[in-house]
Design an enzyme around this catalytic site. Structure first.
Site, PDB file in Angstrom:
ATOM      1  N   ALA A 145       0.848  -1.311  -0.085  1.00  0.00           N
ATOM      2  CA  ALA A 145       0.059   0.065  -0.075  1.00  0.00           C
ATOM      3  C   ALA A 145       1.008   1.047   0.218  1.00  0.00           C
ATOM      4  O   ALA A 145       0.342   2.327   0.048  1.00  0.00           O
ATOM      5  CB  ALA A 145      -0.911  -0.099   1.357  1.00  0.00           C
TER       6      ALA A 145
ATOM      7  N   GLN B  12       4.073   3.840  -1.426  1.00  0.00           N
ATOM      8  CA  GLN B  12       4.447   4.690  -2.702  1.00  0.00           C
ATOM      9  C   GLN B  12       4.996   3.997  -3.863  1.00  0.00           C
ATOM     10  O   GLN B  12       4.299   4.089  -4.918  1.00  0.00           O
ATOM     11  CB  GLN B  12       5.437   5.716  -2.351  1.00  0.00           C
ATOM     12  CG  GLN B  12       5.120   6.881  -1.523  1.00  0.00           C
ATOM     13  CD  GLN B  12       6.356   7.970  -1.627  1.00  0.00           C
ATOM     14  OE1 GLN B  12       6.436   8.619  -2.780  1.00  0.00           O
ATOM     15  NE2 GLN B  12       7.499   7.673  -1.109  1.00  0.00           N
ATOM     16  N   ILE B  13       5.946   3.048  -3.391  1.00  0.00           N
ATOM     17  CA  ILE B  13       6.590   2.463  -4.544  1.00  0.00           C
ATOM     18  C   ILE B  13       5.661   1.313  -5.326  1.00  0.00           C
ATOM     19  O   ILE B  13       5.423   1.384  -6.393  1.00  0.00           O
ATOM     20  CB  ILE B  13       7.878   1.447  -4.015  1.00  0.00           C
ATOM     21  CG1 ILE B  13       8.988   2.628  -3.640  1.00  0.00           C
ATOM     22  CG2 ILE B  13       8.558   0.948  -5.260  1.00  0.00           C
ATOM     23  CD1 ILE B  13      10.211   2.332  -3.252  1.00  0.00           C
TER      24      ILE B  13
ATOM     25  N   ARG C 220      13.365   6.979   4.754  1.00  0.00           N
ATOM     26  CA  ARG C 220      13.998   7.956   5.385  1.00  0.00           C
ATOM     27  C   ARG C 220      13.389   9.108   5.135  1.00  0.00           C
ATOM     28  O   ARG C 220      12.646   9.524   4.071  1.00  0.00           O
ATOM     29  CB  ARG C 220      15.372   8.071   5.378  1.00  0.00           C
ATOM     30  CG  ARG C 220      15.991   8.082   3.783  1.00  0.00           C
ATOM     31  CD  ARG C 220      17.285   8.550   3.642  1.00  0.00           C
ATOM     32  NE  ARG C 220      17.919   8.658   2.291  1.00  0.00           N
ATOM     33  CZ  ARG C 220      18.818   9.311   1.860  1.00  0.00           C
ATOM     34  NH1 ARG C 220      19.727   9.653   2.736  1.00  0.00           N
ATOM     35  NH2 ARG C 220      19.201   9.050   0.729  1.00  0.00           N
TER      36      ARG C 220
ATOM     37  N   GLN D  28      10.797 -11.879   7.315  1.00  0.00           N
ATOM     38  CA  GLN D  28      10.289 -11.920   6.308  1.00  0.00           C
ATOM     39  C   GLN D  28      11.344 -13.223   5.648  1.00  0.00           C
ATOM     40  O   GLN D  28      10.849 -14.194   4.768  1.00  0.00           O
ATOM     41  CB  GLN D  28      10.143 -11.214   5.198  1.00  0.00           C
ATOM     42  CG  GLN D  28       9.099 -10.128   5.725  1.00  0.00           C
ATOM     43  CD  GLN D  28       8.825  -8.733   5.050  1.00  0.00           C
ATOM     44  OE1 GLN D  28       9.324  -8.530   3.929  1.00  0.00           O
ATOM     45  NE2 GLN D  28       7.646  -8.072   5.386  1.00  0.00           N
TER      46      GLN D  28
ATOM     47  N   THR E 173      14.153  -4.016  -1.751  1.00  0.00           N
ATOM     48  CA  THR E 173      14.312  -2.620  -2.084  1.00  0.00           C
ATOM     49  C   THR E 173      14.359  -1.688  -0.932  1.00  0.00           C
ATOM     50  O   THR E 173      14.921  -0.845  -0.579  1.00  0.00           O
ATOM     51  CB  THR E 173      13.171  -2.262  -2.950  1.00  0.00           C
ATOM     52  OG1 THR E 173      13.449  -2.977  -4.317  1.00  0.00           O
ATOM     53  CG2 THR E 173      13.073  -0.859  -3.163  1.00  0.00           C
TER      54      THR E 173
ATOM     55  N   ASN F  57      15.071  -0.042   2.604  1.00  0.00           N
ATOM     56  CA  ASN F  57      16.509   0.479   2.938  1.00  0.00           C
ATOM     57  C   ASN F  57      16.757   0.323   4.408  1.00  0.00           C
ATOM     58  O   ASN F  57      15.801   0.057   5.168  1.00  0.00           O
ATOM     59  CB  ASN F  57      16.533   2.104   2.804  1.00  0.00           C
ATOM     60  CG  ASN F  57      16.888   2.298   1.237  1.00  0.00           C
ATOM     61  OD1 ASN F  57      17.805   1.603   0.923  1.00  0.00           O
ATOM     62  ND2 ASN F  57      16.318   3.271   0.818  1.00  0.00           N
TER      63      ASN F  57
ATOM     64  N   ASP G   6      20.650   3.368  -8.751  1.00  0.00           N
ATOM     65  CA  ASP G   6      21.781   4.274  -8.809  1.00  0.00           C
ATOM     66  C   ASP G   6      22.384   3.982 -10.276  1.00  0.00           C
ATOM     67  O   ASP G   6      22.856   4.860 -10.805  1.00  0.00           O
ATOM     68  CB  ASP G   6      22.718   3.464  -7.683  1.00  0.00           C
ATOM     69  CG  ASP G   6      22.263   3.538  -6.582  1.00  0.00           C
ATOM     70  OD1 ASP G   6      21.614   4.510  -5.778  1.00  0.00           O
ATOM     71  OD2 ASP G   6      22.026   2.060  -5.988  1.00  0.00           O
TER      72      ASP G   6
ATOM     73  N   HIS H 140      24.112   0.736  -1.431  1.00  0.00           N
ATOM     74  CA  HIS H 140      23.127   1.579  -1.442  1.00  0.00           C
ATOM     75  C   HIS H 140      23.082   2.734  -0.753  1.00  0.00           C
ATOM     76  O   HIS H 140      22.187   2.586   0.179  1.00  0.00           O
ATOM     77  CB  HIS H 140      21.715   1.237  -2.108  1.00  0.00           C
ATOM     78  CG  HIS H 140      20.496   1.906  -2.533  1.00  0.00           C
ATOM     79  ND1 HIS H 140      20.869   2.875  -3.403  1.00  0.00           N
ATOM     80  CD2 HIS H 140      19.440   2.434  -1.764  1.00  0.00           C
ATOM     81  CE1 HIS H 140      19.677   3.488  -3.526  1.00  0.00           C
ATOM     82  NE2 HIS H 140      18.854   3.317  -2.252  1.00  0.00           N
TER      83      HIS H 140
HETATM   84  P1  NAD Z   1       6.119   3.959   2.031  1.00  0.00           P
HETATM   85  O1  NAD Z   1       6.044   4.472   3.598  1.00  0.00           O
HETATM   86  O2  NAD Z   1       5.198   4.588   0.931  1.00  0.00           O
HETATM   87  O3  NAD Z   1       5.636   2.318   1.861  1.00  0.00           O
HETATM   88  C1  NAD Z   1       6.100   1.368   2.801  1.00  0.00           C
HETATM   89  C2  NAD Z   1       4.931   0.538   2.840  1.00  0.00           C
HETATM   90  O4  NAD Z   1       5.556  -0.655   3.687  1.00  0.00           O
HETATM   91  C3  NAD Z   1       3.778   1.125   3.975  1.00  0.00           C
HETATM   92  O5  NAD Z   1       2.636   0.944   3.390  1.00  0.00           O
HETATM   93  C4  NAD Z   1       4.065   0.363   5.278  1.00  0.00           C
HETATM   94  O6  NAD Z   1       2.645   0.088   5.778  1.00  0.00           O
HETATM   95  C5  NAD Z   1       4.645  -1.022   4.631  1.00  0.00           C
HETATM   96  N1  NAD Z   1       5.121  -1.798   5.822  1.00  0.00           N
HETATM   97  C6  NAD Z   1       5.782  -1.551   6.798  1.00  0.00           C
HETATM   98  N2  NAD Z   1       6.125  -2.584   7.673  1.00  0.00           N
HETATM   99  C7  NAD Z   1       5.850  -3.436   6.745  1.00  0.00           C
HETATM  100  C8  NAD Z   1       5.932  -4.994   7.040  1.00  0.00           C
HETATM  101  N3  NAD Z   1       6.534  -5.580   8.176  1.00  0.00           N
HETATM  102  N4  NAD Z   1       5.520  -5.861   5.937  1.00  0.00           N
HETATM  103  C9  NAD Z   1       4.803  -5.383   4.863  1.00  0.00           C
HETATM  104  N5  NAD Z   1       4.742  -4.118   4.916  1.00  0.00           N
HETATM  105  C10 NAD Z   1       5.246  -3.109   5.662  1.00  0.00           C
HETATM  106  O7  NAD Z   1       7.550   3.857   1.404  1.00  0.00           O
HETATM  107  P2  NAD Z   1       8.186   3.810   0.020  1.00  0.00           P
HETATM  108  O8  NAD Z   1       8.345   5.022  -0.398  1.00  0.00           O
HETATM  109  O9  NAD Z   1       7.267   2.800  -0.860  1.00  0.00           O
HETATM  110  O10 NAD Z   1       9.528   2.941   0.148  1.00  0.00           O
HETATM  111  C11 NAD Z   1       9.616   1.550   0.930  1.00  0.00           C
HETATM  112  C12 NAD Z   1      11.168   1.432   1.104  1.00  0.00           C
HETATM  113  O11 NAD Z   1      11.975   1.393  -0.069  1.00  0.00           O
HETATM  114  C13 NAD Z   1      11.919   2.389   2.372  1.00  0.00           C
HETATM  115  O12 NAD Z   1      12.656   1.938   2.876  1.00  0.00           O
HETATM  116  C14 NAD Z   1      12.656   3.254   1.129  1.00  0.00           C
HETATM  117  O13 NAD Z   1      13.577   3.961   1.807  1.00  0.00           O
HETATM  118  C15 NAD Z   1      13.101   2.189   0.292  1.00  0.00           C
HETATM  119  N6  NAD Z   1      13.593   2.613  -1.272  1.00  0.00           N
HETATM  120  C16 NAD Z   1      14.706   1.961  -1.534  1.00  0.00           C
HETATM  121  C17 NAD Z   1      15.161   2.284  -2.848  1.00  0.00           C
HETATM  122  C18 NAD Z   1      16.335   1.601  -3.490  1.00  0.00           C
HETATM  123  O14 NAD Z   1      16.806   1.958  -4.615  1.00  0.00           O
HETATM  124  N7  NAD Z   1      16.912   0.521  -2.951  1.00  0.00           N
HETATM  125  C19 NAD Z   1      14.497   3.419  -3.640  1.00  0.00           C
HETATM  126  C20 NAD Z   1      13.377   3.896  -3.137  1.00  0.00           C
HETATM  127  C21 NAD Z   1      12.987   3.660  -1.850  1.00  0.00           C
HETATM  128  C1  LMR Z   2      16.808   6.477  -3.073  1.00  0.00           C
HETATM  129  O1  LMR Z   2      17.814   6.219  -3.517  1.00  0.00           O
HETATM  130  O2  LMR Z   2      15.950   7.295  -3.912  1.00  0.00           O
HETATM  131  C2  LMR Z   2      16.194   5.693  -1.884  1.00  0.00           C
HETATM  132  O3  LMR Z   2      17.143   4.906  -1.452  1.00  0.00           O
HETATM  133  C3  LMR Z   2      15.520   6.554  -0.986  1.00  0.00           C
HETATM  134  C4  LMR Z   2      16.453   7.382  -0.329  1.00  0.00           C
HETATM  135  O4  LMR Z   2      16.078   7.125   1.168  1.00  0.00           O
HETATM  136  O5  LMR Z   2      17.220   8.017  -0.788  1.00  0.00           O
END
Ligand code: NAD
Ligand code: LMR
Length: 330
Positions: free
Chosen positions: A13, A15-16, A92, A112, A129, A131, A159, A187
């Site tokens: 649910a 953003q991503i 973050r 998980q 994905t 972080n 990246d 990352h």
């Molecule tokens: P978000 O807050 O919009 O969504 C995260 C969702 O995860 C929420 O709906 C939350 O309820 C759910 N959640 C929390 N704990 C959970 C669990 N135990 N089981 C299942 N669902 C759970 O965040 P987002 O913007 O979608 O980002 C998600 C993650 O991805 C963050 O940690 C963000 O930093 C990371 N991210 C990583 C990269 C990358 O390049 N690796 C890029 C962007 C974001």
């Molecule tokens: C990104 O690189 O955009 C994600 O890891 C989100 C963040 O915290 O920077």
């Protein structure tokens, strides 16, 4: 008609996922003849929001989407899955480092990992994905001892794509003209976007851009792009580009880098086998090739100058520090 494949997405649910799910359901990743089942995991308080997302998926009337399962139980979400996108984790906010998230997110991945170990297919591909992605991948993998470590990777494709765009912009070419970029490491801000082997329209990138631009603009721009997006989006981290990267990385992993990438390799964080002096067992972004038969290998014997070697080492050191902080979960 092909047999449907089961795909799990956590944080469904968020953003991503709001971008990722619709692209998966449209057939963009697995093809227009491949039916899919989406198994969506959320925490209990977010199931309402997830139901709203399901309503929208239904309202797209996707011909390939056979079923959508909503759950707050990881074992239901991962039951017999072939592919799992582990997105669910806290993002973050401004001023934070990704590793500041370790404390609140690490436990999610231990749980998980255990659930995947118990109920997923033996050859499941798990893309982490959430972080800090590399260390979360390590936690997931270590908690799934019956699955091969090659079932897990952390996302560095965002990246990688960011680096391609910056070089393409600088050289005034389309992204497709840029080949063989590497993003090494974590990352995080210690990642090392490396142009040593990159080419632009077949010419060596190092003959087209100077060292000052590389060191003062290119590298810091890519390293800090996530934070810059958070600033510009009023506190929200990248979402559509992250979903895109998840699809790109999984596509290369499933169909092979030759078919799915215009480079000789992609950057992908996989478990280190000691290549390039990176300690075995860390999840580290390397140049990676995947054959059309699905065999994954770290590209070997690339020449590295002293600067590259130092950057590669620094990022590995950071990952060792992160590992120390969560050793109780391994
Ligand atoms: P978000 O807050 O919009 O969504 C995260 C969702 O995860 C929420 O709906 C939350 O309820 C759910 N959640 C929390 N704990 C959970 C669990 N135990 N089981 C299942 N669902 C759970 O965040 P987002 O913007 O979608 O980002 C998600 C993650 O991805 C963050 O940690 C963000 O930093 C990371 N991210 C990583 C990269 C990358 O390049 N690796 C890029 C962007 C974001
Ligand atoms: C990104 O690189 O955009 C994600 O890891 C989100 C963040 O915290 O920077």
């Amino acid at each position: 008609m092909k047999t449907p494949i089961d795909i799990a997405v956590t944080g469904a649910a968020g953003q991503i996922s709001y971008s990722l799910l619709f692209r998966l359901a449209s057939g963009e990743l697995f093809g227009l003849d491949q039916p899919i089942v989406l198994r969506l995991l959320e925490i209990t308080p977010a199931l309402h929001r997830l139901h709203g997302v399901q309503m929208e998926l239904n309202d797209c009337a996707y011909p390939l989407l056979q079923k959508v399962i909503l759950t707050d139980d990881a074992k239901v979400a991962f039951k017999d899955v072939d592919y799992a996108f582990l997105v669910g984790a806290r993002p973050r906010g401004p001023g934070m480092k990704r590793k500041d998230l370790l404390e609140c997110n690490a436990a999610i991945f231990a749980e998980q990992g255990k659930a995947l170990n118990e109920v997923a297919h033996q050859h499941v591909k798990v893309l982490i994905t959430g972080n800090p992605a590399n260390t979360n991948a390590l936690i997931t993998q270590m908690n799934a001892p019956d699955l091969s470590p090659s079932c897990f990777s952390a996302m560095s494709m965002l990246d990688h794509n960011r680096a391609i765009f910056q070089l393409a912009k600088k050289c005034g070419v389309r992204s497709k003209e840029v080949k063989n970029i590497i993003v090494w490491g974590n990352h995080s801000e210690t990642q090392y976007p490396d142009l040593t082997h990159a080419t632009v329209k077949g010419l060596e990138a190092l003959t087209l851009v100077d060292q000052t631009w590389i060191k003062d603009e290119f590298i810091p721009t890519v390293q800090n792009r996530g934070a810059s997006v958070i600033e510009e989006r009023g506190g929200l981290s990248s979402a559509a580009s992250a979903a895109n990267a998840a699809i790109c990385q999984m596509r290369s992993w499933v169909f092979g880098t030759e078919v799915s990438s215009w480079s000789d390799w992609i950057s992908m964080a996989v478990i280190s086998d000691g290549s390039y002096g990176v300690e075995k067992g860390l999840f580290y972004s390397f140049p990676v090739k995947v054959s059309s038969a699905g065999e994954l290998s770290i590209v070997q014997d690339l020449e590295l100058d002293a600067f590259s070697k130092a950057c590669i080492k620094e990022s590995a050191l950071e990952l060792k520090e992160e590992r120390k902080a969560i050793k109780h979960l391994l």
